[in-house]
Design a protein around this motif. Structure first.
Motif, mmCIF file in Angstrom:
data_model
loop_
_atom_site.group_PDB
_atom_site.id
_atom_site.type_symbol
_atom_site.label_atom_id
_atom_site.label_comp_id
_atom_site.label_asym_id
_atom_site.label_seq_id
_atom_site.Cartn_x
_atom_site.Cartn_y
_atom_site.Cartn_z
ATOM 1 N N GLY A 49 0.821 -1.201 0.000
ATOM 2 C CA GLY A 49 0.000 0.000 0.000
ATOM 3 C C GLY A 49 0.857 1.254 0.000
ATOM 4 O O GLY A 49 2.086 1.193 0.018
ATOM 5 N N PRO A 50 0.211 2.405 -0.041
ATOM 6 C CA PRO A 50 0.939 3.673 -0.075
ATOM 7 C C PRO A 50 1.986 3.731 1.041
ATOM 8 O O PRO A 50 1.735 3.310 2.172
ATOM 9 C CB PRO A 50 -0.156 4.713 0.130
ATOM 10 C CG PRO A 50 -1.392 4.058 -0.406
ATOM 11 C CD PRO A 50 -1.247 2.608 -0.030
ATOM 12 N N SER A 51 3.158 4.236 0.684
ATOM 13 C CA SER A 51 4.288 4.236 1.617
ATOM 14 C C SER A 51 5.068 5.539 1.510
ATOM 15 O O SER A 51 5.130 6.144 0.443
ATOM 16 C CB SER A 51 5.250 3.085 1.277
ATOM 17 O OG SER A 51 4.603 1.845 1.340
ATOM 18 N N SER A 52 5.690 5.913 2.602
ATOM 19 C CA SER A 52 6.568 7.080 2.568
ATOM 20 C C SER A 52 7.856 6.703 1.846
ATOM 21 O O SER A 52 8.225 5.526 1.761
ATOM 22 C CB SER A 52 6.888 7.553 3.979
ATOM 23 O OG SER A 52 7.751 6.630 4.616
ATOM 24 N N ILE A 53 8.544 7.717 1.356
ATOM 25 C CA ILE A 53 9.815 7.465 0.682
ATOM 26 C C ILE A 53 10.805 6.839 1.661
ATOM 27 O O ILE A 53 11.537 5.910 1.305
ATOM 28 C CB ILE A 53 10.353 8.754 0.041
ATOM 29 C CG1 ILE A 53 9.409 9.195 -1.092
ATOM 30 C CG2 ILE A 53 11.776 8.549 -0.481
ATOM 31 C CD1 ILE A 53 9.741 10.526 -1.710
ATOM 32 N N GLY A 85 2.236 13.463 3.941
ATOM 33 C CA GLY A 85 1.969 12.544 5.045
ATOM 34 C C GLY A 85 1.477 13.313 6.248
ATOM 35 O O GLY A 85 1.241 14.525 6.182
ATOM 36 N N ALA A 86 1.330 12.610 7.365
ATOM 37 C CA ALA A 86 0.889 13.248 8.609
ATOM 38 C C ALA A 86 1.891 14.324 9.016
ATOM 39 O O ALA A 86 1.519 15.376 9.530
ATOM 40 C CB ALA A 86 0.740 12.208 9.708
ATOM 41 N N ARG A 90 7.085 14.434 5.220
ATOM 42 C CA ARG A 90 6.957 13.105 4.596
ATOM 43 C C ARG A 90 6.039 13.168 3.400
ATOM 44 O O ARG A 90 5.005 13.830 3.425
ATOM 45 C CB ARG A 90 6.416 12.108 5.614
ATOM 46 C CG ARG A 90 7.400 11.886 6.755
ATOM 47 C CD ARG A 90 6.887 10.880 7.700
ATOM 48 N NE ARG A 90 7.144 9.561 7.130
ATOM 49 C CZ ARG A 90 6.861 8.435 7.755
ATOM 50 N NH1 ARG A 90 6.294 8.453 8.925
ATOM 51 N NH2 ARG A 90 7.120 7.283 7.191
ATOM 52 N N ARG A 91 6.445 12.462 2.353
ATOM 53 C CA ARG A 91 5.597 12.342 1.175
ATOM 54 C C ARG A 91 5.233 10.876 1.009
ATOM 55 O O ARG A 91 6.080 9.998 1.144
ATOM 56 C CB ARG A 91 6.328 12.864 -0.061
ATOM 57 C CG ARG A 91 6.618 14.362 0.044
ATOM 58 C CD ARG A 91 7.330 14.900 -1.159
ATOM 59 N NE ARG A 91 8.609 14.196 -1.314
ATOM 60 C CZ ARG A 91 9.292 14.118 -2.453
ATOM 61 N NH1 ARG A 91 8.833 14.713 -3.535
ATOM 62 N NH2 ARG A 91 10.434 13.478 -2.524
ATOM 63 N N ILE A 92 3.961 10.640 0.723
ATOM 64 C CA ILE A 92 3.446 9.282 0.595
ATOM 65 C C ILE A 92 3.290 8.952 -0.887
ATOM 66 O O ILE A 92 2.709 9.726 -1.657
ATOM 67 C CB ILE A 92 2.090 9.130 1.325
ATOM 68 C CG1 ILE A 92 2.213 9.599 2.786
ATOM 69 C CG2 ILE A 92 1.595 7.692 1.235
ATOM 70 C CD1 ILE A 92 3.237 8.846 3.614
#
Length: 158
Positions: A49-53, A85-86, A90-92
Motif C-alpha cells: 500500500g501507499p508508503s513514505s519514501i 503525510g501526517a 513526509r511524502r506518501i
C-alpha cells in the motif's frame, strides 16, 4: 593489472549486463521505457500500500536519496503520485492507474527474472546474491571510506 584495481569497473559492467537482460524482457512484455530500478518500489507499493519514501528506502534496501530520485522518475512517468503525510516533511507514494495496469506484466517480469537469477547462480561456485549480501554487511560494519583512509595511511609515498 590486478582484478582489485578494476573492481568498481567490473561491478558496473556486471550490473549493466544484468540490467540489459531485464530491460530486453521489458520490451517483450510491452514495458518499453521501464527501468529495473522502478520494479522494487512499484512492487512494494502494490503489495504493502501507499508508503513514505523513507519506508520505501528501508524496505528495498537503498538510501533515502536513491529512493527519492527513483520516485521522482516514476512520478514523471505518471506511475506514482505523491501526497503529504501526517508530518509535512513526509511524502506518501501511491500507484496511479497507469502503474496498476502494468502490474500483471511486472509480475511476469519478476518471475522470469527470478528464474534467470536462479539459473545463473546455479552456474556459479556460490550464489552471487549471498556474496553481495555478505559484502554489504561487511561494508556496514566498516564502510569503504574508513577502509580507504586506513589503506592510504599505510601506503608509502612513491
Amino acid at each position: 593489472m590486478e582484478s582489485r584495481e578494476v573492481l568498481g569497473t567490473r561491478l558496473r559492467l556486471l550490473l549493466d549486463l544484468l540490467d540489459d537482460g531485464v530491460t530486453a524482457l521489458y520490451t517483450e512484455l510491452d514495458l518499453d521505457g521501464f527501468r529495473p530500478r522502478y520494479t522494487p518500489i512499484l512492487r512494494h507499493v502494490a503489495t504493502e500500500g501507499p508508503s513514505s519514501i523513507r519506508d520505501l528506502a528501508r524496505a528495498i534496501g537503498v538510501t533515502h536519496s536513491a529512493a527519492s530520485q527513483t520516485v521522482a522518475q516514476l512520478a514523471k512517468e505518471d506511475l506514482v503520485t505523491l501526497s503529504p503525510g501526517a508530518d509535512a516533511r513526509r511524502r506518501i507514494v501511491h500507484l496511479t492507474p497507469k502503474a496498476e495496469a502494468l502490474l500483471p506484466a511486472m509480475a511476469r517480469e519478476w518471475e522470469a527474472t527470478n528464474a534467470a537469477v536462479a539459473e545463473l547462480e546455479a552456474e556459479l561456485p556460490y550464489p552471487l546474491s549471498r556474496l553481495v549480501d555478505e559484502t554489504l554487511e561487511a561494508l556496514r560494519r566498516r564502510p569503504m571510506p574508513d577502509r580507504t583512509t586506513a589503506a592510504a595511511k599505510t601506503q608509502s609515498p612513491s
